[in-house]
Design an enzyme around this catalytic site. Sequence first.
Site, PDB file in Angstrom:
ATOM      1  N   GLU A  19      -9.046  78.315-152.419  1.00 39.19           N
ATOM      2  CA  GLU A  19      -7.695  78.122-152.940  1.00 39.19           C
ATOM      3  C   GLU A  19      -7.323  79.003-154.129  1.00 39.19           C
ATOM      4  O   GLU A  19      -6.175  79.411-154.262  1.00 39.19           O
ATOM      5  CB  GLU A  19      -7.489  76.640-153.332  1.00 39.19           C
ATOM      6  CG  GLU A  19      -7.447  75.673-152.168  1.00 39.19           C
ATOM      7  CD  GLU A  19      -6.233  75.865-151.267  1.00 39.19           C
ATOM      8  OE1 GLU A  19      -5.260  76.520-151.699  1.00 39.19           O
ATOM      9  OE2 GLU A  19      -6.267  75.386-150.123  1.00 39.19           O
ATOM     10  N   SER A  33      26.249  47.203-114.612  1.00 39.84           N
ATOM     11  CA  SER A  33      27.450  46.378-114.775  1.00 39.84           C
ATOM     12  C   SER A  33      27.630  45.798-116.170  1.00 39.84           C
ATOM     13  O   SER A  33      28.701  45.289-116.493  1.00 39.84           O
ATOM     14  CB  SER A  33      27.438  45.224-113.761  1.00 39.84           C
ATOM     15  OG  SER A  33      28.014  45.642-112.554  1.00 39.84           O
TER      16      SER A  33
END
Length: 778
Positions: free
Chosen positions: A113, A394
Amino acid sequence: MENNQQVSRTSTYHKQTKGPQKNKPTALKRTLLKMIGILGLIGFLAGLTGMALFVNYARQAPILDEKKLEGIKSSDLYDINNEVFYTLGSMKREVASSENIPIELKNAIISIEDKRFEKHIGVDPIRIFGALLSNITGSSSGLQGGSTLTQQLIKLSFFDTSAANQTVERKAQEAWMSVRLEREKSKDQIITYYINKVYMSNGVYGMKTAAKYYYDKSLDELSLAQTALFAGLPQAPSEYDPYINPEGAKRRRDLVLQQMYEDKVISKKDYQKAVDEPIDKDLIKHSDNSKEQQIVDNYVSEVIKEVKQKTDRDIYSEGLDVYTNIDLEAQEQLYNIVNTNEYIDFTNDDLQVAITVLDPNNGNIVSQIGNRKAPEDAQLTQNLATSDARDFASAMKPLNDYAPAIEYLNYSTGKIIVDEPYQYPGTDIDLMNYDNRYRGALTMREALIDSRNVPAAKTIREVGFDNVTKFQKKLNIYNENIGVVDSSAIHQEISSLKMAAAYAAFANGGKYYQPSYVNRIVFNDGSEEMYEDKGTRVMKDSTSYMITDMLKDVINRGTGRNAQIYGIYQAGKTGTSNYDEADEDKIKGDGVPNISFVGYTKEYVIAVWIGYEDFFQAIPESEQGIAMAIYRNMMSYLMNNVQSSDWDMPDSVVKYGSELFVKGHTWTQPTTPSYSSEPSYTPSSSKEKPESSVESEEKSSESEKDSSESSEEKPESSIESEEKPDSSEEKPQSSEQPPASSEEPAPSTEKPAETQPSSEEKPADAAKADGSNQDDKD
């Protein structure tokens, strides 16, 4: 000699005259000097401007708060009783002290890092230049970027990490805060903060917690290979997750080991041994999905989406307190109804459901299930309840046909509509009803109660597609891809969530509330945001009341009789779709693709869909009563301790006999509904009429008898006395229904009240204007 001296002087003279000519600046040189001077001045001014801008940005930087450096608080989800029921993020976070962190782990992090971590002051110009060069040449190979370890810690602790927020102002503030942090904290303290802060995938924060989660070890018990994996994981936690992507995790781990070897913090022998170690060595297999997690899984997945939508915050990492609308007991009840055979006798685990329970008076989503029988190791699974993939058939008729007819045309419930042979405009294919018959002149009430297709198709045309579109948009059920077409009269693909929210407007008197999982969020800094929809009127109270009155009859004596609950005032509508004739060769089994039921009381709306993920796997007749059984069991539970009451008729509605009229529009419509007790038209190909149709017609005769009462408008008090029970002992719904009991089993062999036509009796499909053919079956 004299001559020699003269030559010498002459030579000296020539040399002197040549010297000044050689050093004399040319015009080109003067121009270059001017340009350099101008550029220098511009650079100086730009530097001053940049410095001033940097100072301005730095002055606005957040205060260095040690509590934020120490670690991210997990996000807690609260139920309606303000009790935590789920935690997202660092639910098992443990903090490691500096003395308990192995030097090997610190070395691994620095190698991958921030190699110059011990030398820089928080920012590293050399590192920034190197990162810039690597980006230009494309040679970074996944190694370090421009940010130091200190800058990464500042970003994780104080700023939004999304790409959209990587602005010049943010970068300037990060740099300034990093320099300040380096002055206040030691290098060892900074790397310790980092180790306890970073996200390690799977909802885990901090490397000490990760060691326990992944390997059930302490940090000093990790092997070199495991230590290297932890050092590399924070850069892309999901990508390097050893459970999800073991190959990617190994590549990242080996890269860390390579950097450690090049930095001479490990030997060649140790490097080779670590590279050879299998990535899954000692890795613990988790079964995180306990029953409690499965019960709320679908709900939690929607909460995560809503929080992101409302705040653009990362719920996993920003320490939010999220107050949801979930009723945990109701959610568990719903889960048990559809995942056990205690209430309903499910014949297989493949039948799927999509169910939303909503409070119609505020839009709060009380409970929701969109995936039954999910695998035990599944997490945040698909939620069919929010998907528009299946057909509510429906159940759309009140929304797309009859409510707009009342709203815009002031139709009464006694409006006469002829059920007769009919073709969609522009086609030559007959639209049929579920029983292959036509019943002639019917009231709108009777057409809805018996779920007739032809009256619905006629009504949507009379209302007009523009009006229906306007009505749909107000209820948030408009489909931009399809719009409103003729077949919208009898079906529409839509989600259970949207259906519940739309029907809620019928239940509450005409207001639409945006359905919501979240009502309040408290942020990490103590600020909070409330989310409350005041509701928008989308239809007149006359429309909502008249639709509700008809839908009460759907349950009392129509296609929804199997949803009856003794003592409960409720309304609802069934939905059953058919396959297209063109797909007959693809259908697996004998049955239908979609069954739905949407019902409501004044307190709750429940929208249910059932079907198979494989569209062509038919729902057999033995399973077609399950949707109403789910509704009946869940509504019985919800209303168990609630005093049920009927809807009050608004002043905008008047009643003649058994029919309702919009006040001021009674003169345009008949006061005595009439329809044939025998079918006016019978297709030559139709079979014997199913028993359910005969029953409907017998009940229609009773309705006709009731409607022959005086047509004079009655005082409101008289109207109310007709509608409400005369005594507290008299209960709504049919006296034939069983006593209410949430324990009452609803076996999957139970059939719906209407008799389903056999495959030989299926009506000819009408051409759908949206490109397919389909009749509604109920």
